[in-house]
Write a protein that holds these residues in place. Structure first.
Motif, PDB file in Angstrom:
ATOM      1  N   ASP A  82      62.263  45.269  -3.710  1.00 41.31           N
ATOM      2  CA  ASP A  82      63.071  46.334  -3.113  1.00 41.31           C
ATOM      3  C   ASP A  82      63.144  46.176  -1.596  1.00 41.31           C
ATOM      4  OD1 ASP A  82      63.510  47.767  -5.596  1.00 41.31           O
ATOM      5  OD2 ASP A  82      61.405  48.369  -5.454  1.00 41.31           O
ATOM      6  N   ILE A  83      62.013  45.893  -0.996  1.00 38.76           N
ATOM      7  CA  ILE A  83      61.955  45.719   0.457  1.00 38.76           C
ATOM      8  C   ILE A  83      62.788  44.501   0.872  1.00 38.76           C
ATOM      9  CG2 ILE A  83      60.407  45.081   2.362  1.00 38.76           C
ATOM     10  CD1 ILE A  83      58.284  46.863   0.945  1.00 38.76           C
ATOM     11  N   THR A  84      62.606  43.400   0.163  1.00 40.61           N
ATOM     12  CA  THR A  84      63.350  42.181   0.477  1.00 40.61           C
ATOM     13  C   THR A  84      64.853  42.401   0.344  1.00 40.61           C
ATOM     14  OG1 THR A  84      61.498  40.817  -0.246  1.00 40.61           O
ATOM     15  CG2 THR A  84      63.653  39.740  -0.125  1.00 40.61           C
ATOM     16  N   GLN A  85      65.267  43.061  -0.720  1.00 42.48           N
ATOM     17  CA  GLN A  85      66.695  43.309  -0.943  1.00 42.48           C
ATOM     18  C   GLN A  85      67.270  44.220   0.140  1.00 42.48           C
ATOM     19  OE1 GLN A  85      68.635  41.782  -3.260  1.00 42.48           O
ATOM     20  NE2 GLN A  85      70.321  42.710  -2.159  1.00 42.48           N
ATOM     21  N   PHE A  86      66.557  45.292   0.475  1.00 43.18           N
ATOM     22  CA  PHE A  86      67.021  46.199   1.516  1.00 43.18           C
ATOM     23  C   PHE A  86      67.159  45.456   2.851  1.00 43.18           C
ATOM     24  CE2 PHE A  86      66.273  48.962   5.116  1.00 43.18           C
ATOM     25  CZ  PHE A  86      67.251  49.918   4.933  1.00 43.18           C
ATOM     26  N   GLN A  87      66.130  44.713   3.221  1.00 43.15           N
ATOM     27  CA  GLN A  87      66.159  43.999   4.497  1.00 43.15           C
ATOM     28  C   GLN A  87      67.282  42.968   4.536  1.00 43.15           C
ATOM     29  OE1 GLN A  87      62.131  42.573   5.091  1.00 43.15           O
ATOM     30  NE2 GLN A  87      61.384  44.613   5.599  1.00 43.15           N
ATOM     31  N   HIS A  88      67.500  42.287   3.442  1.00 40.34           N
ATOM     32  CA  HIS A  88      68.606  41.324   3.388  1.00 40.34           C
ATOM     33  C   HIS A  88      69.946  42.026   3.587  1.00 40.34           C
ATOM     34  CE1 HIS A  88      71.212  38.052   2.190  1.00 40.34           C
ATOM     35  NE2 HIS A  88      71.777  38.871   1.323  1.00 40.34           N
ATOM     36  N   ASN A  89      70.161  43.130   2.868  1.00 39.38           N
ATOM     37  CA  ASN A  89      71.425  43.861   2.975  1.00 39.38           C
ATOM     38  C   ASN A  89      71.668  44.368   4.391  1.00 39.38           C
ATOM     39  OD1 ASN A  89      72.129  43.516   0.267  1.00 39.38           O
ATOM     40  ND2 ASN A  89      71.074  45.376  -0.358  1.00 39.38           N
ATOM     41  N   VAL A  90      70.644  44.894   5.010  1.00 39.57           N
ATOM     42  CA  VAL A  90      70.788  45.476   6.345  1.00 39.57           C
ATOM     43  C   VAL A  90      71.024  44.388   7.400  1.00 39.57           C
ATOM     44  CG1 VAL A  90      69.490  46.677   8.157  1.00 39.57           C
ATOM     45  CG2 VAL A  90      69.582  47.615   5.866  1.00 39.57           C
ATOM     46  N   THR A  91      70.352  43.265   7.279  1.00 39.08           N
ATOM     47  CA  THR A  91      70.523  42.214   8.286  1.00 39.08           C
ATOM     48  C   THR A  91      71.907  41.569   8.216  1.00 39.08           C
ATOM     49  OG1 THR A  91      69.464  40.567   6.860  1.00 39.08           O
ATOM     50  CG2 THR A  91      68.070  41.682   8.479  1.00 39.08           C
ATOM     51  N   CYS A  92      72.610  41.755   7.116  1.00 37.03           N
ATOM     52  CA  CYS A  92      73.974  41.222   6.991  1.00 37.03           C
ATOM     53  C   CYS A  92      75.020  42.125   7.639  1.00 37.03           C
ATOM     54  CB  CYS A  92      74.324  41.025   5.512  1.00 37.03           C
ATOM     55  SG  CYS A  92      73.382  39.705   4.738  1.00 37.03           S
ATOM     56  N   LEU A  93      74.633  43.314   8.059  1.00 36.79           N
ATOM     57  CA  LEU A  93      75.577  44.264   8.652  1.00 36.79           C
ATOM     58  C   LEU A  93      75.639  44.063  10.162  1.00 36.79           C
ATOM     59  CD1 LEU A  93      74.415  47.425   6.659  1.00 36.79           C
ATOM     60  CD2 LEU A  93      76.476  46.056   6.246  1.00 36.79           C
ATOM     61  N   PRO A  94      76.787  43.640  10.701  1.00 35.06           N
ATOM     62  CA  PRO A  94      76.861  43.347  12.132  1.00 35.06           C
ATOM     63  C   PRO A  94      76.684  44.566  13.030  1.00 35.06           C
ATOM     64  CG  PRO A  94      79.033  43.214  11.127  1.00 35.06           C
ATOM     65  CD  PRO A  94      78.050  43.404  10.011  1.00 35.06           C
TER      66      PRO A  94
END
Length: 154
Positions: A82-94
């Protein structure tokens, strides 16, 4: 791991924090070293990972980004996936300038830049609310930056 630097390294780092575009010759004069020794030290600090990058700071409002927000995120799941997925999604947002995983009432604090309140609404509804495990979102809008720096106290 704390890396050891001497007073000359400290002077060099201070000068680069003030002006990352300073010419090597001018930097050498400022820290009282030869240009070649200055260049060698700078390259060593880069290769050791003390100097991470050189960046350009842009006036966000000059480009129409009038909102600077801090968005607090609480999650209901704290497993590694869950943490990995959230962090991945957020880091893709410019729009996300910074993302901090924190202790306390919330799990994350995002520093986000947007053009207006419509963009803020869209960002929260379309990008954050739809993420798995996100249970609560609180947004604070900044009235203005009193201090903004990336310079470390040396």
């Amino acid at each position: 791991m704390v890396k050891l630097i001497d007073s000359t390294d400290r002077q060099l780092l201070k000068a680069l924090q003030e002006n990352a575009q300073i010419a090597n010759v001018d930097l050498a004069k400022r820290i009282n070293l030869s240009p070649s020794a200055t260049h060698t030290r700078r390259k060593r600090l880069e290769s050791e990972g003390i100097i991470l990058s050189y960046e350009t700071t842009i006036d966000r409002q000059a480009l129409g980004y009038d909102l600077l927000c801090f968005i607090y995120i609480a999650m209901n799941a704290h497993q590694r996936d869950d943490i990995t997925q959230f962090q991945h999604n957020v880091t893709c947002l410019p729009e996300v300038l910074e993302c901090h995983h924190v202790t306390g009432e919330y799990d994350y604090i995002l520093k986000v830049v947007l053009k207006n309140t419509n963009d803020l609404k869209h960002f929260i509804v379309e990008h954050l609310s739809s993420l798995p495990s996100v249970t609560r979102i609180q947004t604070t809008v900044s009235y203005g930056e009193v201090k903004q720096t990336t310079a470390l106290p040396l």
